[in-house]
Design an enzyme around this catalytic site. Structure first.
Site, short mmCIF file in Angstrom:
data_model
loop_
_atom_site.label_atom_id
_atom_site.label_comp_id
_atom_site.label_asym_id
_atom_site.label_seq_id
_atom_site.Cartn_x
_atom_site.Cartn_y
_atom_site.Cartn_z
N PRO A 2 0.42 -0.97 -0.31
CA PRO A 2 0.02 0.18 0.10
C PRO A 2 0.65 1.21 -0.07
O PRO A 2 2.09 1.53 1.01
CB PRO A 2 -0.91 0.39 1.40
CG PRO A 2 0.12 -1.81 2.42
CD PRO A 2 0.56 -2.07 0.95
N GLU A 3 0.90 2.67 -0.76
CA GLU A 3 1.27 4.14 -1.31
C GLU A 3 -0.09 4.30 -1.05
O GLU A 3 -0.83 4.21 -1.05
CB GLU A 3 2.44 3.85 -2.38
CG GLU A 3 2.78 3.31 -2.75
CD GLU A 3 4.36 2.45 -3.24
OE1 GLU A 3 4.01 4.09 -4.10
OE2 GLU A 3 4.71 1.67 -4.39
N LYS A 67 0.84 7.78 3.58
CA LYS A 67 0.62 6.25 4.05
C LYS A 67 -0.14 6.20 5.06
O LYS A 67 -0.50 5.36 5.59
CB LYS A 67 1.66 5.62 4.22
CG LYS A 67 2.21 5.15 2.54
CD LYS A 67 3.41 4.59 1.93
CE LYS A 67 4.20 4.64 1.52
NZ LYS A 67 5.86 4.89 1.39
N ARG A 313 16.16 -0.63 -2.25
CA ARG A 313 14.63 -0.82 -2.74
C ARG A 313 14.91 -1.20 -4.44
O ARG A 313 15.96 -0.67 -5.04
CB ARG A 313 13.89 -0.23 -2.53
CG ARG A 313 14.16 0.15 -1.05
CD ARG A 313 12.60 -0.80 0.03
NE ARG A 313 12.44 -0.24 0.73
CZ ARG A 313 12.77 -0.61 2.17
NH1 ARG A 313 14.04 -1.97 2.15
NH2 ARG A 313 12.26 -1.00 3.27
#
Length: 331
Positions: A2-3, A67, A313
């Site tokens: 979820p962003e 978020k 990342r």
DNA sequence: CTTCAACCCTGGCAGC
DNA sequence: TGCTGCCAGGGTTGAA
């Protein structure tokens, strides 16, 4: 994962299903969701305190920044007396929520079987949404979280440090203390793209690392950072400090555009880890240009998409459309 | 002050 | 088949 668009989709579902209703019961199946993400030491009595602070309260609204989600609680009715859990003359409280990597809210009827990743259940009373079947409205709000990076808590709301001088109106203009350090996100009305761009240019990190720093601009995660950089034609390792301000503005505008577009399609679902409160998936995954498309042709020029690591990342780039910075540097 | 790396966690998968 | 190790990536924390 979820962003911002996924969290806003969840917020939208909660506005339909939870806002205006009263919490009549609380069950916590895994107390680890009450701790912070990095400290799993759960204070003694945390479950009892969470339950006591939430039970009987009405969910007044559903707010979001980046978020982070929070649900302000309506002031408790009736006069306060010593020994009562909540002093109505004290600061307003909110149920604060972070979905982490895999948190979900799902609405259910009590008869529905519990998913094994259910970490907490809130019983809801009061009128459900108009479109719900009045004969059997879902009355359970379930919090599921496979990886337990998510968080629930009840905490006071504090003045928004990013809106100095703004007069709080009810709970508007207030944020949970645990989210006070989070910068505004691009979808907020007062988002200052120029100021954020200048701040990014003062950083000594790779541009993608700056985009992911939630204290500079919030809501952008790994997926939308890659998509925004591709849209702007900028390599994720480009040093923030030596990137032209016009290009920094362009990548911020691209992040805004791609997140709005994703929101219109209900967000990005790769698997069952992100779904709406009714279990539906979002449809933006099919619109992704580079994220998760290693080896597949760039939609703009056909060059195979490559993958590299930036700031720990995974990052996805078109090596032709996003020229690497002259001086190779460490992410 | 800024930057960085370790840590939190589970499930899926590769490799043996 | 069953084990081990690695990876995914939100955020926090404390050290440099």
């Amino acid at each position: 994962m979820p962003e911002l668009p996924e969290v806003e989709s969840v917020a939208s579902g909660l506005r339909t299903w939870a806002a205006g209703r009263r919490v009549t019961g609380v069950r916590v199946f895994d107390p680890r969701i009450l701790g912070t993400t990095s400290n799993r030491t759960i204070a003694a009595g945390a479950v009892e305190e969470f339950t006591e602070l939430l039970t009987g309260r009405e969910i007044a609204a559903v707010e979001r920044r980046g978020k982070f989600l929070w649900l302000p609680l309506a002031p408790e009715r009736g006069p306060w007396r010593p020994g009562r859990a909540v002093d109505p003359s004290g600061p307003p409280l909110a149920l604060s929520v972070h979905l982490g990597m895999s948190g979900q809210f799902r609405v259910h009827t009590p008869a529905d079987p519990l998913h094994r990743h259910t970490r907490a259940v809130l019983d809801l009373a009061g009128p459900g949404p108009a479109e719900a079947d009045p004969a059997a409205p879902p009355t359970e709000l379930r919090f599921l979280d496979q990886r337990i990076f998510g968080h629930l808590g009840v905490e006071p709301l504090v003045p928004d440090p990013h809106r100095p001088g703004a007069q709080p109106d009810g709970t508007a203009g207030l944020v949970p203390g645990s989210a006070a350090h989070i910068a505004p996100d691009p979808l907020e009305p007062g988002f200052d793209l120029e100021a954020v761009g200048r701040r990014i240019q003062r950083k000594r990190t790779a541009l993608k690392v700056a985009l992911l720093d939630q204290t500079t601009v919030s809501g952008i995660g790994n997926i939308y950072a890659d998509e925004a950089l591709f849209a702007a034609g900028i390599h994720p390792l480009a040093p923030a400090g030596s990137t032209r301000i016009s290009r920094i503005r362009a990548v911020l505008a691209a992040a805004d555009a791609v997140m709005r577009s994703s929101l219109e399609q209900g967000g990005t679902s790769f698997d069952a880890l992100y779904v709406h409160v009714n279990g539906d998936s979002g449809y933006f995954a099919r619109s992704l240009q580079v994220y998760g498309r290693t080896g597949r042709p760039c939609p703009r020029c056909g060059t195979p998409i490559t993958r590299l690591t930036v700031g720990g990342r995974s990052s996805h780039v078109c090596p032709a459309c996003q020229r690497p910075p002259r001086r190779a540097r460490i992410g």
